[in-house]
Design an enzyme around this catalytic site. Structure first.
Site, mmCIF file in Angstrom:
data_model
loop_
_atom_site.group_PDB
_atom_site.id
_atom_site.type_symbol
_atom_site.label_atom_id
_atom_site.label_comp_id
_atom_site.label_asym_id
_atom_site.label_seq_id
_atom_site.Cartn_x
_atom_site.Cartn_y
_atom_site.Cartn_z
ATOM 1 N N LYS A 146 -7.298 8.195 -1.831
ATOM 2 C CA LYS A 146 -7.564 9.638 -1.674
ATOM 3 C C LYS A 146 -9.005 9.962 -2.046
ATOM 4 O O LYS A 146 -9.670 10.747 -1.363
ATOM 5 C CB LYS A 146 -6.584 10.435 -2.540
ATOM 6 C CG LYS A 146 -5.164 10.416 -1.992
ATOM 7 C CD LYS A 146 -4.128 10.867 -3.018
ATOM 8 C CE LYS A 146 -2.717 10.693 -2.451
ATOM 9 N NZ LYS A 146 -1.662 10.935 -3.435
ATOM 10 N N GLN B 192 -0.103 13.173 -9.047
ATOM 11 C CA GLN B 192 0.331 11.906 -8.462
ATOM 12 C C GLN B 192 1.671 11.495 -9.060
ATOM 13 O O GLN B 192 1.797 11.351 -10.274
ATOM 14 C CB GLN B 192 -0.723 10.815 -8.710
ATOM 15 C CG GLN B 192 -0.405 9.486 -8.058
ATOM 16 C CD GLN B 192 -0.427 9.544 -6.547
ATOM 17 O OE1 GLN B 192 -1.307 10.148 -5.935
ATOM 18 N NE2 GLN B 192 0.551 8.922 -5.911
ATOM 19 N N ASP C 93 -0.042 19.566 -1.921
ATOM 20 C CA ASP C 93 1.093 18.710 -1.596
ATOM 21 C C ASP C 93 2.203 19.496 -0.896
ATOM 22 O O ASP C 93 3.164 18.912 -0.398
ATOM 23 C CB ASP C 93 1.656 18.069 -2.883
ATOM 24 C CG ASP C 93 1.565 16.551 -2.864
ATOM 25 O OD1 ASP C 93 1.197 15.986 -1.814
ATOM 26 O OD2 ASP C 93 1.864 15.923 -3.889
#
Length: 292
Positions: free
Chosen positions: A57, A101, A124
């Site tokens: 990322k 995460q 997200d």
């Protein structure tokens, strides 16, 4: 004997195309906004696969001009400490997206922490506000993996209207939001899972079959309708008797490739699209700065 092989849905090529488009958008918007987009990825503990995802990322961010505000916390970090960090990032005008995460260490409540992220910075797409917007068909930040799948299907001009779509898996990360996105595209959607009776016949009815069940090579050729589009969301590490490991999906690639019309590879399919959609969500949030 016919030895046809499915055409590959190339997530790598589409992800690179998206990144190039986003890079151009950032170059145009940055002089007006006065700063680059900012993404904060929060990781807790030492989970090697997560560390690899975070590095991927961060590389993608650097490539297209997104500033990284990532933080890596020790495993012992408390929920209160993380809440304070999230609260500060919510107020930080340099940060457009915040991502936790997963998985987190067992002592931390992932759902509780996800709910602390401001909905407009929830890149997200997992906050109840954004999931609610998806249910209502409203604009909002959408879950990255399902959005990536939809983008890949669109890229290859795969028709969805009126088609039978079967999603095997019902997670809040993939299965449920993807079912809603497919419904929005006028597909007829069935959500199946490990406890579905006669899963083989359900799957074999699908024009579009999505495997998001988390089991290595679970979908075999006898579960696939000839000419179907098969999307493999799985990323599973398997080790053979000699101790050699490799990554496989939830689909038995070699078998299904002889039956399906289109198939996503693993790796090189959905995973790269997930990262591209994370970048897309961050830039979408960034562009709201022009409207505020």
């Amino acid at each position: 004997m016919d030895t046809k092989t499915a055409k590959l849905l190339d997530g790598k090529a589409k992800a690179e195309k998206i990144q190039q488009e986003l890079s151009a958008v950032i170059k145009e918007a940055q002089p007006k906004i006065g700063r680059p987009p900012g993404l904060a990825v929060l990781m807790v503990g030492d989970h090697p696969p997560s560390a690899a995802y975070v590095r991927g990322k961060e590389r993608a961010c650097k490539k297209i001009g997104i500033a990284s505000f990532g933080r890596h916390f020790p495993k012992e970090t408390t929920e209160t400490e993380l809440e304070e960090v999230i609260a500060a990032l919510n107020k930080d005008e340099r940060v457009d997206g915040i991502l936790i995460q997963l998985p987190l260490p067992n002592h931390l409540n992932a759902q509780h922490l996800l709910y602390r992220i401001a909905p407009d910075k929830d890149v997200d797409g997992l906050h109840p506000v954004n999931l609610g917007r998806l249910v209502r068909g409203e604009m909002g930040l959408r879950s990255c993996t399902p959005a990536g799948i939809m983008s890949l299907l669109e890229e290859y001009k795969i028709p969805l209207q009126g088609k039978q779509a079967v999603v095997v898996g019902r997670s809040i990360l993939v299965g449920k939001p993807l079912a809603l996105m497919l419904l929005e595209a006028d597909a007829t959607v069935t959500v199946a899972h490990s406890r579905s009776h006669d899963l083989q016949s359900i799957a074999k009815n699908a024009d579009i079959l999505v495997a998001a069940v988390g089991r290595p090579e679970f979908i075999t050729s006898d579960m696939v309708k000839p000419g179907a589009v098969v999307v493999d969301v799985g990323i599973n590490r398997v080790t053979d008797s000699s101790g050699n490991s490799r990554i496989v999906g939830d689909v038995h690639f070699e078998g299904v490739a002889g039956v399906a019309e289109f198939l996503t590879p693993v790796p090189g399919g959905v995973g790269l699209m997930t990262v591209a959609m994370l970048m897309q969500n961050t830039v979408n949030s960034y562009r709201q700065s022009l409207k505020n």
